[in-house]
Design a protein around this motif. Structure first.
Motif, PDB file in Angstrom:
ATOM      1  N   GLU A  83       0.804  -1.223   0.000  1.00 23.83           N
ATOM      2  CA  GLU A  83       0.000   0.000   0.000  1.00 23.83           C
ATOM      3  C   GLU A  83       0.837   1.275   0.000  1.00 23.83           C
ATOM      4  O   GLU A  83       0.328   2.351  -0.296  1.00 23.83           O
ATOM      5  CB  GLU A  83      -0.925   0.023   1.228  1.00 23.83           C
ATOM      6  N   ALA A  84       2.123   1.165   0.313  1.00 24.24           N
ATOM      7  CA  ALA A  84       2.953   2.358   0.491  1.00 24.24           C
ATOM      8  C   ALA A  84       3.048   3.203  -0.777  1.00 24.24           C
ATOM      9  O   ALA A  84       2.985   4.438  -0.713  1.00 24.24           O
ATOM     10  CB  ALA A  84       4.351   1.952   0.965  1.00 24.24           C
ATOM     11  N   PHE A  85       3.216   2.558  -1.927  1.00 24.16           N
ATOM     12  CA  PHE A  85       3.324   3.323  -3.175  1.00 24.16           C
ATOM     13  C   PHE A  85       2.040   4.088  -3.454  1.00 24.16           C
ATOM     14  O   PHE A  85       2.065   5.276  -3.787  1.00 24.16           O
ATOM     15  CB  PHE A  85       3.662   2.403  -4.346  1.00 24.16           C
ATOM     16  N   LYS A  86       0.896   3.404  -3.303  1.00 27.25           N
ATOM     17  CA  LYS A  86      -0.395   4.066  -3.526  1.00 27.25           C
ATOM     18  C   LYS A  86      -0.551   5.277  -2.612  1.00 27.25           C
ATOM     19  O   LYS A  86      -0.941   6.363  -3.048  1.00 27.25           O
ATOM     20  CB  LYS A  86      -1.540   3.091  -3.257  1.00 27.25           C
ATOM     21  N   LEU A  87      -0.239   5.086  -1.340  1.00 25.50           N
ATOM     22  CA  LEU A  87      -0.398   6.184  -0.381  1.00 25.50           C
ATOM     23  C   LEU A  87       0.552   7.331  -0.699  1.00 25.50           C
ATOM     24  O   LEU A  87       0.184   8.504  -0.605  1.00 25.50           O
ATOM     25  CB  LEU A  87      -0.172   5.668   1.040  1.00 25.50           C
ATOM     26  N   GLY A  88       1.775   6.994  -1.086  1.00 27.22           N
ATOM     27  CA  GLY A  88       2.734   8.037  -1.431  1.00 27.22           C
ATOM     28  C   GLY A  88       2.266   8.886  -2.598  1.00 27.22           C
ATOM     29  O   GLY A  88       2.326  10.127  -2.560  1.00 27.22           O
ATOM     30  N   VAL A  89       1.778   8.230  -3.645  1.00 28.00           N
ATOM     31  CA  VAL A  89       1.280   8.966  -4.811  1.00 28.00           C
ATOM     32  C   VAL A  89       0.060   9.808  -4.436  1.00 28.00           C
ATOM     33  O   VAL A  89      -0.059  10.967  -4.843  1.00 28.00           O
ATOM     34  CB  VAL A  89       0.938   7.993  -5.955  1.00 28.00           C
ATOM     35  N   CYS A  90      -0.827   9.223  -3.650  1.00 29.81           N
ATOM     36  CA  CYS A  90      -2.036   9.970  -3.251  1.00 29.81           C
ATOM     37  C   CYS A  90      -1.691  11.219  -2.451  1.00 29.81           C
ATOM     38  O   CYS A  90      -2.292  12.282  -2.644  1.00 29.81           O
ATOM     39  CB  CYS A  90      -2.965   9.068  -2.454  1.00 29.81           C
ATOM     40  N   TYR A  91      -0.720  11.116  -1.572  1.00 28.11           N
ATOM     41  CA  TYR A  91      -0.339  12.297  -0.797  1.00 28.11           C
ATOM     42  C   TYR A  91       0.356  13.342  -1.672  1.00 28.11           C
ATOM     43  O   TYR A  91       0.240  14.547  -1.418  1.00 28.11           O
ATOM     44  CB  TYR A  91       0.523  11.904   0.401  1.00 28.11           C
ATOM     45  N   LEU A  92       1.047  12.896  -2.716  1.00 24.95           N
ATOM     46  CA  LEU A  92       1.601  13.866  -3.665  1.00 24.95           C
ATOM     47  C   LEU A  92       0.466  14.610  -4.374  1.00 24.95           C
ATOM     48  O   LEU A  92       0.549  15.826  -4.576  1.00 24.95           O
ATOM     49  CB  LEU A  92       2.478  13.166  -4.701  1.00 24.95           C
ATOM     50  N   LEU A  93      -0.578  13.887  -4.756  1.00 29.40           N
ATOM     51  CA  LEU A  93      -1.727  14.534  -5.395  1.00 29.40           C
ATOM     52  C   LEU A  93      -2.365  15.557  -4.471  1.00 29.40           C
ATOM     53  O   LEU A  93      -2.915  16.563  -4.927  1.00 29.40           O
ATOM     54  CB  LEU A  93      -2.765  13.484  -5.800  1.00 29.40           C
ATOM     55  N   LEU A  94      -2.264  15.299  -3.165  1.00 25.12           N
ATOM     56  CA  LEU A  94      -2.826  16.213  -2.169  1.00 25.12           C
ATOM     57  C   LEU A  94      -1.838  17.304  -1.747  1.00 25.12           C
ATOM     58  O   LEU A  94      -2.120  18.087  -0.845  1.00 25.12           O
ATOM     59  CB  LEU A  94      -3.271  15.419  -0.937  1.00 25.12           C
ATOM     60  N   ALA A 142       8.586  14.385  -4.705  1.00 30.79           N
ATOM     61  CA  ALA A 142       8.350  14.773  -3.310  1.00 30.79           C
ATOM     62  C   ALA A 142       9.550  15.522  -2.748  1.00 30.79           C
ATOM     63  O   ALA A 142       9.407  16.559  -2.087  1.00 30.79           O
ATOM     64  CB  ALA A 142       8.059  13.531  -2.469  1.00 30.79           C
ATOM     65  N   PHE A 143      10.749  15.007  -3.014  1.00 34.03           N
ATOM     66  CA  PHE A 143      11.966  15.655  -2.522  1.00 34.03           C
ATOM     67  C   PHE A 143      12.104  17.066  -3.098  1.00 34.03           C
ATOM     68  O   PHE A 143      12.528  17.993  -2.401  1.00 34.03           O
ATOM     69  CB  PHE A 143      13.198  14.830  -2.891  1.00 34.03           C
ATOM     70  N   ARG A 144      11.743  17.218  -4.354  1.00 34.23           N
ATOM     71  CA  ARG A 144      11.833  18.543  -4.973  1.00 34.23           C
ATOM     72  C   ARG A 144      10.899  19.528  -4.278  1.00 34.23           C
ATOM     73  O   ARG A 144      11.283  20.669  -4.003  1.00 34.23           O
ATOM     74  CB  ARG A 144      11.492  18.450  -6.461  1.00 34.23           C
ATOM     75  N   GLU A 145       9.680  19.080  -3.989  1.00 35.04           N
ATOM     76  CA  GLU A 145       8.735  19.947  -3.296  1.00 35.04           C
ATOM     77  C   GLU A 145       9.227  20.312  -1.900  1.00 35.04           C
ATOM     78  O   GLU A 145       8.923  21.387  -1.384  1.00 35.04           O
ATOM     79  CB  GLU A 145       7.371  19.259  -3.193  1.00 35.04           C
ATOM     80  N   MET A 146      10.006  19.416  -1.292  1.00 38.74           N
ATOM     81  CA  MET A 146      10.540  19.642   0.047  1.00 38.74           C
ATOM     82  C   MET A 146      11.865  20.411   0.027  1.00 38.74           C
ATOM     83  O   MET A 146      12.469  20.642   1.064  1.00 38.74           O
ATOM     84  CB  MET A 146      10.748  18.289   0.745  1.00 38.74           C
ATOM     85  N   LYS A 147      12.322  20.784  -1.170  1.00 36.85           N
ATOM     86  CA  LYS A 147      13.582  21.494  -1.367  1.00 36.85           C
ATOM     87  C   LYS A 147      14.806  20.622  -1.041  1.00 36.85           C
ATOM     88  O   LYS A 147      15.897  21.145  -0.805  1.00 36.85           O
ATOM     89  CB  LYS A 147      13.643  22.801  -0.535  1.00 36.85           C
ATOM     90  N   ALA A 157      16.305  24.836 -10.396  1.00 37.88           N
ATOM     91  CA  ALA A 157      15.750  25.284  -9.107  1.00 37.88           C
ATOM     92  C   ALA A 157      16.849  25.519  -8.083  1.00 37.88           C
ATOM     93  O   ALA A 157      16.713  26.356  -7.184  1.00 37.88           O
ATOM     94  CB  ALA A 157      14.760  24.243  -8.582  1.00 37.88           C
ATOM     95  N   ALA A 158      17.949  24.777  -8.231  1.00 34.76           N
ATOM     96  CA  ALA A 158      19.087  24.923  -7.315  1.00 34.76           C
ATOM     97  C   ALA A 158      20.027  26.042  -7.750  1.00 34.76           C
ATOM     98  O   ALA A 158      21.050  26.294  -7.100  1.00 34.76           O
ATOM     99  CB  ALA A 158      19.858  23.608  -7.228  1.00 34.76           C
TER     100      ALA A 158
END
Length: 202
Positions: free
Chosen positions: A59-70, A96-101, A133-134
């Protein structure tokens, strides 16, 4: 607009591929009711994992993608790091890492994705955007130039070229790159966004 497919049915599909992810985007954000349903299903999956009723790796991949969508990059990274290794996992983790800088981690994840079988042009184009971005514009230019011969039909590459031109203040060249990206993929979200932005400031 009413949802035609229940969100839980989409998340229960065996193959969580890009087509399914695109369907989730459409259905989950159709209106406030479907968004609330989306959140409810995600929280239920998390609860099942935490109680041992569901497998965390499954389930981890699904949850990770869903939280990125959110737009919750930290939660997305937390789940994606628990997911089985794959090129898709590495690409989403880079996002995700990019969004977190966490730009170095984003670059590393994109390099890993390419070794895992992801499209090299797409990975290098995304890596170039992270470098931009860097503030490493020259490094980004080298990455994009290295794949130029393979990238004529890549909307993502043209968007990255546009981002580089924009960062360097060459706005007409940037607009031209975005237009090329949209000629290849008329629905490319970043091509549309950046071209619209330039139209506003011209």
């Amino acid at each position: 607009m009413e949802s035609t497919v229940d969100i839980s049915a989409l998340l229960e599909r065996g193959g969580f591929d890009q087509k399914t992810i695109d369907e989730i985007k459409t259905q989950a954000f159709a209106n406030s009711e479907t968004l609330n349903r989306f959140l409810e299903v995600i929280h239920k999956i998390e609860a099942n994992v935490e109680s041992g009723q569901a497998s965390a790796p499954n389930e981890a991949f699904k949850l990770g993608v869903c939280y990125l969508l959110l737009a919750d990059a930290e939660k997305a990274a937390e789940w994606l790091e628990k997911a089985p290794a794959s090129s898709a996992r590495s690409q989403y983790l880079a996002q995700a890492f990019r969004e977190m800088k966490r730009l170095k981690d984003a670059i590393s994840s994109l390099e890993k994705a390419a070794t895992e079988g992801a499209n090299r042009v797409e990975c290098d184009s995304m890596r170039a955007e992270v470098l931009i971005a860097a503030g490493q514009e020259d490094a980004a230019a080298k990455v994009l130039d290295a794949i130029a011969g393979q990238a004529a039909n890549s909307a993502m590459w043209h968007v990255a070229k546009g981002r580089l031109s924009e960062a360097r203040g060459a706005l007409p060249e940037a607009a031209e790159s975005y237009e090329k990206a949209l000629a290849i993929d008329g629905n490319h979200p970043w091509g549309m966004f950046h071209l619209a932005y330039l139209a506003d400031i011209y």
